[in-house]
Design a protein around this motif. Structure first.
Motif, mmCIF file in Angstrom:
data_model
loop_
_atom_site.group_PDB
_atom_site.id
_atom_site.type_symbol
_atom_site.label_atom_id
_atom_site.label_comp_id
_atom_site.label_asym_id
_atom_site.label_seq_id
_atom_site.Cartn_x
_atom_site.Cartn_y
_atom_site.Cartn_z
ATOM 1 N N LEU A 141 -27.671 3.301 -13.623
ATOM 2 C CA LEU A 141 -27.615 3.599 -15.055
ATOM 3 C C LEU A 141 -28.440 2.599 -15.840
ATOM 4 C CD1 LEU A 141 -23.780 4.273 -15.525
ATOM 5 C CD2 LEU A 141 -25.607 5.985 -15.608
ATOM 6 N N PRO A 142 -28.861 2.972 -17.038
ATOM 7 C CA PRO A 142 -29.479 1.967 -17.914
ATOM 8 C C PRO A 142 -28.514 0.793 -18.109
ATOM 9 C CG PRO A 142 -29.778 4.174 -18.812
ATOM 10 C CD PRO A 142 -28.835 4.309 -17.655
ATOM 11 N N ASP A 143 -29.071 -0.393 -18.207
ATOM 12 C CA ASP A 143 -28.226 -1.591 -18.275
ATOM 13 C C ASP A 143 -27.183 -1.527 -19.380
ATOM 14 O OD1 ASP A 143 -30.266 -2.253 -16.475
ATOM 15 O OD2 ASP A 143 -30.169 -4.372 -17.010
ATOM 16 N N ASP A 144 -27.537 -0.937 -20.534
ATOM 17 C CA ASP A 144 -26.607 -0.940 -21.659
ATOM 18 C C ASP A 144 -25.446 0.040 -21.487
ATOM 19 O OD1 ASP A 144 -27.960 1.429 -22.044
ATOM 20 O OD2 ASP A 144 -28.713 0.934 -24.046
ATOM 21 N N GLU A 145 -25.469 0.843 -20.426
ATOM 22 C CA GLU A 145 -24.349 1.746 -20.156
ATOM 23 C C GLU A 145 -23.347 1.160 -19.167
ATOM 24 O OE1 GLU A 145 -25.436 5.768 -19.232
ATOM 25 O OE2 GLU A 145 -27.074 5.796 -20.713
ATOM 26 N N ILE A 146 -23.667 0.005 -18.593
ATOM 27 C CA ILE A 146 -22.740 -0.682 -17.693
ATOM 28 C C ILE A 146 -21.667 -1.355 -18.540
ATOM 29 C CG2 ILE A 146 -22.496 -2.428 -15.910
ATOM 30 C CD1 ILE A 146 -24.216 -0.097 -15.021
ATOM 31 N N THR A 147 -20.410 -1.072 -18.246
ATOM 32 C CA THR A 147 -19.331 -1.651 -19.054
ATOM 33 C C THR A 147 -18.803 -2.964 -18.494
ATOM 34 O OG1 THR A 147 -17.571 -0.484 -17.847
ATOM 35 C CG2 THR A 147 -18.562 0.652 -19.746
ATOM 36 N N THR A 148 -18.993 -3.179 -17.186
ATOM 37 C CA THR A 148 -18.291 -4.286 -16.537
ATOM 38 C C THR A 148 -19.221 -5.004 -15.567
ATOM 39 O OG1 THR A 148 -16.288 -2.926 -16.685
ATOM 40 C CG2 THR A 148 -16.179 -4.901 -15.318
ATOM 41 N N TRP A 149 -19.412 -6.289 -15.802
ATOM 42 C CA TRP A 149 -20.291 -7.126 -14.986
ATOM 43 C C TRP A 149 -19.437 -8.248 -14.405
ATOM 44 C CZ3 TRP A 149 -25.829 -6.282 -15.399
ATOM 45 C CH2 TRP A 149 -26.183 -5.319 -16.340
ATOM 46 N N MET A 187 -26.992 -9.871 -4.461
ATOM 47 C CA MET A 187 -25.702 -9.186 -4.498
ATOM 48 C C MET A 187 -24.600 -10.015 -5.147
ATOM 49 S SD MET A 187 -26.739 -6.426 -3.098
ATOM 50 C CE MET A 187 -25.233 -5.510 -2.792
ATOM 51 N N GLY A 188 -24.977 -10.946 -5.999
ATOM 52 C CA GLY A 188 -23.982 -11.818 -6.623
ATOM 53 C C GLY A 188 -23.320 -11.228 -7.856
ATOM 54 N N MET A 189 -23.761 -10.046 -8.270
ATOM 55 C CA MET A 189 -23.162 -9.404 -9.438
ATOM 56 C C MET A 189 -22.707 -7.995 -9.055
ATOM 57 S SD MET A 189 -22.461 -9.840 -12.708
ATOM 58 C CE MET A 189 -23.570 -11.145 -13.271
ATOM 59 N N GLU A 190 -21.441 -7.690 -9.302
ATOM 60 C CA GLU A 190 -20.905 -6.347 -9.080
ATOM 61 C C GLU A 190 -20.785 -5.658 -10.437
ATOM 62 O OE1 GLU A 190 -20.267 -4.957 -6.216
ATOM 63 O OE2 GLU A 190 -20.359 -6.674 -4.853
ATOM 64 N N THR A 191 -21.220 -4.410 -10.508
ATOM 65 C CA THR A 191 -21.267 -3.722 -11.805
ATOM 66 C C THR A 191 -20.548 -2.377 -11.734
ATOM 67 O OG1 THR A 191 -23.471 -2.904 -11.172
ATOM 68 C CG2 THR A 191 -23.370 -4.836 -12.590
ATOM 69 N N PHE A 192 -19.926 -2.002 -12.849
ATOM 70 C CA PHE A 192 -19.076 -0.819 -12.893
ATOM 71 C C PHE A 192 -19.164 -0.145 -14.262
ATOM 72 C CE2 PHE A 192 -17.292 -4.215 -10.361
ATOM 73 C CZ PHE A 192 -16.935 -3.612 -9.166
ATOM 74 N N VAL A 193 -18.720 1.104 -14.273
ATOM 75 C CA VAL A 193 -18.487 1.817 -15.526
ATOM 76 C C VAL A 193 -16.990 2.094 -15.631
ATOM 77 C CG1 VAL A 193 -18.875 3.940 -16.803
ATOM 78 C CG2 VAL A 193 -20.769 2.863 -15.608
ATOM 79 N N ARG A 194 -16.385 1.650 -16.701
ATOM 80 C CA ARG A 194 -14.950 1.888 -16.902
ATOM 81 C C ARG A 194 -14.766 3.280 -17.501
ATOM 82 N NH1 ARG A 194 -12.092 -2.224 -20.815
ATOM 83 N NH2 ARG A 194 -12.316 -0.581 -22.380
ATOM 84 N N ALA A 201 -9.012 -3.432 -23.639
ATOM 85 C CA ALA A 201 -9.901 -4.565 -23.390
ATOM 86 C C ALA A 201 -11.310 -4.236 -23.886
ATOM 87 C CB ALA A 201 -9.933 -4.889 -21.897
ATOM 88 N N VAL A 202 -11.914 -5.207 -24.543
ATOM 89 C CA VAL A 202 -13.230 -5.015 -25.132
ATOM 90 C C VAL A 202 -14.288 -4.957 -24.030
ATOM 91 C CG1 VAL A 202 -14.965 -6.029 -26.661
ATOM 92 C CG2 VAL A 202 -12.548 -6.157 -27.258
ATOM 93 N N VAL A 203 -15.260 -4.047 -24.183
ATOM 94 C CA VAL A 203 -16.398 -3.999 -23.280
ATOM 95 C C VAL A 203 -17.658 -4.403 -24.035
ATOM 96 C CG1 VAL A 203 -15.419 -2.249 -21.757
ATOM 97 C CG2 VAL A 203 -16.749 -1.516 -23.738
ATOM 98 N N PRO A 204 -18.638 -4.986 -23.352
ATOM 99 C CA PRO A 204 -18.656 -5.230 -21.903
ATOM 100 C C PRO A 204 -17.650 -6.313 -21.516
ATOM 101 C CG PRO A 204 -20.574 -6.219 -22.935
ATOM 102 C CD PRO A 204 -19.905 -5.416 -23.986
ATOM 103 N N ALA A 210 -9.227 -7.340 -16.888
ATOM 104 C CA ALA A 210 -9.174 -7.704 -18.315
ATOM 105 C C ALA A 210 -8.146 -6.844 -19.029
ATOM 106 C CB ALA A 210 -10.553 -7.525 -18.951
ATOM 107 N N GLY A 211 -7.275 -7.505 -19.815
ATOM 108 C CA GLY A 211 -6.208 -6.786 -20.511
ATOM 109 C C GLY A 211 -4.943 -6.655 -19.703
ATOM 110 N N LEU A 212 -4.995 -7.044 -18.443
ATOM 111 C CA LEU A 212 -3.819 -6.943 -17.565
ATOM 112 C C LEU A 212 -3.260 -8.298 -17.179
ATOM 113 C CD1 LEU A 212 -5.123 -4.145 -15.149
ATOM 114 C CD2 LEU A 212 -3.356 -3.874 -16.900
#
Length: 213
Positions: A141-149, A187-194, A201-204, A210-212
């Motif tokens: 995905l485009p970088d700005d659509e990644i919610t979680t780094w 591979m030091g960064m794992e990325t996700f879409v919530r 919890a605020v994104v990114p 977060a929030g738990l």
């Protein structure tokens, strides 16, 4: 092969210090278009509702706060990854649970870097044809659509050792040839879409919990 992969998976989980491992014992479907896609007992041939019912039972038992699965395209179109997505999302609908739900993906900037490193290790690799290049450009995905780094650099050695314990999976060989240092760089960064969240919890965000906490 199935026994070998089970043993390798158990070894990987030990390296990663995973406490509970549940095996549903579906057969590997291979890459999209392979004859093994149609084999009886393959994961790709499993009815979604059947697999989802089994997974929903485990979810009710463990009551997860966070669920992680592949995106709708299985990241790069792998049939078992697509099926894992379908079954996970269907299983959630069968329960009354409301965990945070994430789809694993990769920012396209990271995919570009991945391609550069592949060429570094395989300088004789031919240029992809235009159709293949266009398909590769759509992965992630485009970088700005990644919610979680999530920065996992501190655990990159464990991740590398877990892959080494699961070496029969051919796609792992490329990563193992890098060595631990280069692997950690890539591979030091794992990325996700919530895709589901009741915490507000605020994104990114930089923490799946977060929030738990």
């Amino acid at each position: 092969m199935a026994l070998m992969r089970r043993q390798e998976l158990e070894a990987s989980c030990e390296v990663l210090k995973i406490g509970d491992l549940e095996m549903l014992d579906y057969a590997d479907s291979g890459m999209m278009g392979w004859p093994s896609n149609d084999a009886p007992g393959s994961f790709w041939q499993t009815p979604v509702q059947e697999g989802a019912a089994r997974l929903a039972e485990l979810m009710r038992h463990y009551r997860p706060d966070v669920v992680v699965t592949y995106d709708e395209n299985g990241f790069y179109g792998h049939p078992d990854h697509i099926q894992a997505h379908r079954i996970t999302m269907a299983a959630l609908e069968m329960t009354t649970l409301s965990p945070k739900v994430y789809w694993t993906t990769m920012p396209r900037s990271m995919m570009q870097r991945f391609g550069e490193i592949m060429r570094e290790f395989h300088p004789d690799m031919p240029e992809p044809d235009p159709a293949e290049a266009a398909a590769m450009a759509e992965i992630g995905l485009p970088d700005d659509e990644i919610t979680t780094w999530v920065d996992t650099t501190a655990f990159s050695g464990q991740k590398f050792d877990a892959l080494a314990a699961h070496a029969s999976q051919g796609e792992n060989i490329f990563f193992l040839k890098m060595g631990k240092e280069r692997f950690g760089e890539l591979m030091g960064m794992e990325t996700f879409v919530r895709v589901q969240d009741a915490t507000g919890a605020v994104v990114p965000e930089n923490d799946l919990f977060a929030g738990l906490r």
